[in-house]
Design an enzyme around this catalytic site. Structure first.
Site, PDB file in Angstrom:
ATOM      1  CB  THR A   1      50.868  33.160  28.581  1.00 55.53           C
ATOM      2  OG1 THR A   1      52.015  33.810  28.024  1.00 55.53           O
ATOM      3  CG2 THR A   1      51.231  31.737  28.971  1.00 55.53           C
TER       4      THR A   1
ATOM      5  NE  ARG B   1      43.787  40.177  26.404  1.00 52.05           N
ATOM      6  CZ  ARG B   1      44.386  40.184  27.582  1.00 52.05           C
ATOM      7  NH1 ARG B   1      45.009  39.099  28.007  1.00 52.05           N
ATOM      8  NH2 ARG B   1      44.367  41.260  28.334  1.00 52.05           N
TER       9      ARG B   1
ATOM     10  CG  ASP C   1      47.096  31.009  31.544  1.00 55.25           C
ATOM     11  OD1 ASP C   1      46.699  30.142  32.344  1.00 55.25           O
ATOM     12  OD2 ASP C   1      47.051  32.234  31.790  1.00 55.25           O
TER      13      ASP C   1
ATOM     14  CD  GLU D   1      40.131  33.520  28.329  1.00 55.89           C
ATOM     15  OE1 GLU D   1      40.170  34.288  29.308  1.00 55.89           O
ATOM     16  OE2 GLU D   1      41.153  33.043  27.797  1.00 55.89           O
TER      17      GLU D   1
ATOM     18  CG  HIS E   1      43.095  34.203  31.731  1.00 54.92           C
ATOM     19  ND1 HIS E   1      42.468  34.697  30.615  1.00 54.92           N
ATOM     20  CD2 HIS E   1      43.986  35.152  32.097  1.00 54.92           C
ATOM     21  CE1 HIS E   1      42.946  35.896  30.337  1.00 54.92           C
ATOM     22  NE2 HIS E   1      43.873  36.188  31.224  1.00 54.92           N
TER      23      HIS E   1
ATOM     24  CB  ALA F   1      49.806  33.448  32.908  1.00 59.38           C
TER      25      ALA F   1
END
Length: 332
Positions: A232, A234, A258, A263, A295, A297
């Site tokens: 969670t 990078r 996450d 991304e 992403h 979190a």
């Protein structure tokens, strides 16, 4: 000050609008991601508010300086997406939100663990189809497992507390060992020992040249067979190709992420009507033991409130010439 906010979502607008009148700043919201083409939208503003996937290079800082931009206020903790040296050369200050809600990210990391361990996501989908069979839903206990935590900053420490509350043995690696964690029973070891001894490994360290692809074929080989990997932090901490191979051989038993190293062109977008062009994440999502979230979190009401208040406090401090307690400086 007039602030241009990029990569803005509805939840960003709502959290900033709740407090904007008080500090006396004005903010223009732009849905577009910040890049050399969209930078012109910030004309007439003195500050830019950007997010984690808004990459700012030397060419952009030069253009910002000519436009009169004096401050980049990140509404995130990470700053690897910015050329700090180039910004400093142009006299542009960088501030960030170093800790908005460590518990939000730590709790989401544990949500990934619990979902994978007990297959609640699969059970949810079954029941919605009136399928109440529990065949194939056998899970594993979290209690009694050894959890390895890479990085014990604010988020890592919050995660350690949760893991200990579940009755786990917690091992940790960090370049700086935290005395509070030691007193709680966290055992610090070398990173190789943590990887080799843990049933579950959760990443909570920043992305730096030293941590880029921290999880690769070599480090995966050190893990226990069937270990769970959670990220969670990078995306680029993990070498995706190596993880896919490890999932195929069952070296990695569960994967919860996450964040994703590619991304930037995927997360925070609705691609449901498009063909996924990224073959690696498409491959990841074919595994039954992989859980991907986009992403989110950080995304709690409490965290958003802290992000907006800290960001605007950073801007106010700059405007008043006060010390920037959350300034990011190249080389530090």
């Amino acid at each position: 000050m007039k602030i241009a906010s990029f990569s803005t979502k509805s939840y960003d607008r709502a959290s900033f609008d709740r407090i904007l009148p008080e500090p006396g700043h004005s903010m223009s919201y732009f849905d577009a991601k910040l890049d050399i083409r969209t930078l012109s939208l910030a004309e007439g503003h003195q500050a830019i508010c950007s997010f984690v996937n808004d990459h700012i290079d030397a060419a952009m800082t030069k253009k910002m300086a000519k436009m009169g931009i004096r401050l980049i206020a990140l509404r995130c903790a990470g700053y690897n997406q910015i050329d700090l040296k180039a910004a400093a050369e142009q006299g542009i200050k960088i501030v960030r939100v170093p800790a908005y809600s460590p518990e939000a990210v730590a709790e989401h990391a544990f949500a990934l663990i619990l979902t994978l361990a007990r297959k609640t996501h699969k059970a949810y989908n079954r029941v919605r189809d009136n399928n109440f069979s529990i065949e194939g839903l056998t899970g594993v206990n979290i209690h009694g497992k050894t959890v390895g935590v890479i990085g014990t900053g604010a988020i890592g420490r919050a995660f350690c507390r949760i893991a200990m509350g579940f009755g786990c043995k917690v091992l940790a690696y960090d370049v700086v060992e935290n005395e509070e964690m030691k007193q709680l029973g966290v055992q610090y070891l070398g990173i190789k020992e943590v990887l080799a001894s843990s049933h579950i490994i959760s990443l909570h360290c920043p992305l730096t040249p030293d941590t880029h692809h921290l999880i690769n074929a070599e480090s995966i080989a050190l893990m226990q067979d069937g270990a769970a990997l959670i990220n969670t932090s990078r995306g680029a901490l993990v070498e995706t190709k190596a993880v896919i191979k490890a999932l195929k051989t069952k070296k990695i038993g569960f994967l919860g992420i996450d964040v994703y190293e590619q991304e930037e062109n995927i997360f925070f977008k609705n691609l449901s009507e498009e063909i996924m062009q990224d073959e690696q994440i498409a491959r990841l999502m074919t595994f039954p033991n992989v859980l991907v979230t986009g992403h989110q979190a950080f995304l709690t009401k409490e965290a958003l409130a802290q992000i907006s208040s800290t960001t605007l406090a950073n801007v106010t401090a700059f405007e008043k010439g006060e010390k920037l307690v959350n300034e990011v400086v190249a080389g530090k």
